[in-house]
Structures are given as structure tokens and as C-alpha cells.
Write a protein that holds these residues in place. Sequence first.
Motif, mmCIF file in Angstrom:
data_model
loop_
_atom_site.group_PDB
_atom_site.id
_atom_site.type_symbol
_atom_site.label_atom_id
_atom_site.label_comp_id
_atom_site.label_asym_id
_atom_site.label_seq_id
_atom_site.Cartn_x
_atom_site.Cartn_y
_atom_site.Cartn_z
ATOM 1 N N GLY A 62 7.145 46.787 -65.689
ATOM 2 C CA GLY A 62 8.491 47.043 -64.942
ATOM 3 C C GLY A 62 9.500 46.443 -65.720
ATOM 4 O O GLY A 62 9.577 45.824 -66.600
ATOM 5 N N ALA A 63 10.497 46.999 -65.282
ATOM 6 C CA ALA A 63 11.797 46.590 -65.748
ATOM 7 C C ALA A 63 12.505 45.402 -64.958
ATOM 8 O O ALA A 63 12.265 45.379 -63.816
ATOM 9 N N LEU A 64 13.322 44.606 -65.552
ATOM 10 C CA LEU A 64 13.678 43.352 -64.749
ATOM 11 C C LEU A 64 15.022 43.962 -63.964
ATOM 12 O O LEU A 64 16.134 44.618 -64.523
ATOM 13 N N SER A 65 15.053 43.416 -62.641
ATOM 14 C CA SER A 65 16.257 44.027 -61.752
ATOM 15 C C SER A 65 16.594 42.806 -61.155
ATOM 16 O O SER A 65 15.596 41.922 -60.579
ATOM 17 N N ASP A 66 17.843 42.755 -61.330
ATOM 18 C CA ASP A 66 18.830 41.586 -60.389
ATOM 19 C C ASP A 66 18.110 41.626 -58.875
ATOM 20 O O ASP A 66 18.172 40.514 -58.248
ATOM 21 N N SER A 67 17.794 42.675 -58.371
ATOM 22 C CA SER A 67 17.442 42.830 -56.985
ATOM 23 C C SER A 67 16.247 42.578 -56.639
ATOM 24 O O SER A 67 15.669 42.491 -55.460
ATOM 25 N N ILE A 69 12.660 41.647 -59.362
ATOM 26 C CA ILE A 69 12.333 40.701 -60.300
ATOM 27 C C ILE A 69 13.091 40.230 -61.528
ATOM 28 O O ILE A 69 13.459 41.074 -62.229
ATOM 29 N N THR A 70 13.621 39.004 -61.415
ATOM 30 C CA THR A 70 14.451 38.720 -62.405
ATOM 31 C C THR A 70 14.127 37.826 -63.484
ATOM 32 O O THR A 70 12.838 37.376 -63.071
ATOM 33 N N GLU A 71 14.427 37.779 -64.652
ATOM 34 C CA GLU A 71 14.304 37.070 -65.666
ATOM 35 C C GLU A 71 14.260 35.714 -65.538
ATOM 36 O O GLU A 71 13.285 34.911 -65.769
#
Length: 273
Positions: A62-67, A69-71
Motif C-alpha cells: 500500500g501507499a502511505l497515507s496521512d489519513s 497508515i502513516t510512516e
Amino acid sequence: MKGETIARAWAVTRSDGLVLGFTDHDRALEFGGMTFRPDSGLSAKAVVQGSGLSVDNSEAVGALSDSAITELDLMAGRWDSADVQLWDVDWSDPENRSLVFRGHLGEISRSGGSFRAELRGLSEPLNRAQGRVYHPRCSADLGDGQCRFNLDAPGYSALGIVDQVDGQRVRLRQIDRHDARWFERGQLIVLSGAAAGLRGQIKHDLLLTGMQREVELWAELGLQPAPGDRVKLTAGCDKRAETCRMKFLNYLNFRGFPHLPPEDWLIAPQVNR
């Protein structure tokens, strides 16, 4: 379910109770009182399931998303061992669905703006060695159901404030009335700040001047605490019978075998025994 209307939906539950729902469909799905969002970029490879005790496995990408899953959360370890459920869902009728996977997240790796996480099935723990270990030292973990020691008992924990952090070394203030090395093999638990909830195992515990002490962790925390953050230290145990009896006054619950003959006695010539 019709093949052309099947989508995948995920429910991921972190250890802190946060539950997030994702789907690879282009619109949100709702069932079981949850909303499964399409904007996370989460997808999965085919789930490999075997009979017997072979490990079910797959991989989530997946892509990291602030809303979602965040890094920062990944670095802090907040997604480690999170519970995962995966359904095949008829997006035209979400009540028509089947659970195809149940397990937890395994190793998580990051690269740029994306992550990759192993999925480990429920059968994985069955491959681990089971049974009691016969050893002079205790086989229980301090404070668990076998040890039964209360780590919140007076004198066995302390609250402090972070003064300085240098890699695995954390300098603390406002901690007194504890001897040097009292917290070795114990835990440092972060109570406030961005790293709140993270835990580290204490390798060395040094008593400095006044109410200051310095602890060295076995490994750096995924997210370092900042000066001013509050932490809690818990006493450590080296699992020896003497420590259990003298430091914790808990010898009744000792789970070791201190009177077992050592290995050199077992391999010595059988003379005059």
C-alpha cells in the motif's frame, strides 16, 4: 458471488484498539458496522492457504497515507502484529461475502512512499516448539500469569522525565530511591509525546548524581522520545532463584529448577555416585 462483482475488503486492528477498514473497490463498502475505504491504495497478492500446519501467507502492499497508515506509525511499531481479516465481498450486495483470511501482520518494510507487510495466518503459532523448559533459571516472564508478581507494587517501578536521548541511551531526571542496576532487564515505557506507548528493554541502568539516571536500551525505539516526555521504568529480573527470593520476595512462584545437576555433572564418568 459473481466473479465480476467481487472485491476485497480488509479490517486491520492495531494493539491499541484502532480499527481501520480498506477495500480495493473504487467505492466505499459498508458491512458489519464498519466502512471500508477505497482511498488507501491498499492491495494484496493472492492468499496462499495450505492444509495441515503449513503457514498461510500473503502480502499487503500500500501507499502511505496521512489519513490511514502513516510512516510515523510504522516507524513507531504501532502496526506490528496487528490483527487482519480479509473478505471476498460482492460489492453489489456486501452482505454476500466470505472470510478468506484471518491472521496478523508480520514483517513490515518501507520504501519511499509505500510499504509492504507480510500476512501470517492463525496456524503459524502451531509450528513453534511447545512445552516447559527444565532449566535452573525461571521460565516465566516477570509479571505474567505464572510469575504473578505485581510490577505496580511500591518500589518496583518509577516515573521520570526524559532529559536527553542519544540513540539507545536515555538520560532521565526526577527518579530516586532506586539502586543502580535496579531496572536492568526491565522495561522503559513512554507515557507521553509522539512515542507514547512504545516500550524498550533495558540493557544497562546507571545511577547518576542527584535524581538523574541513564538507561541504555538493547535496541533503539522505533520513534525516539523527546526531552520532556514522561516515561515509566519497571524493575528487571535475571531469572535466578536468588533474585526471585531476595529482590522480589516471590520465591513461592519461582518456575525454575535451581537444584538440577549441571551439564558437566551429567557427562562426567559414572564413578562413586
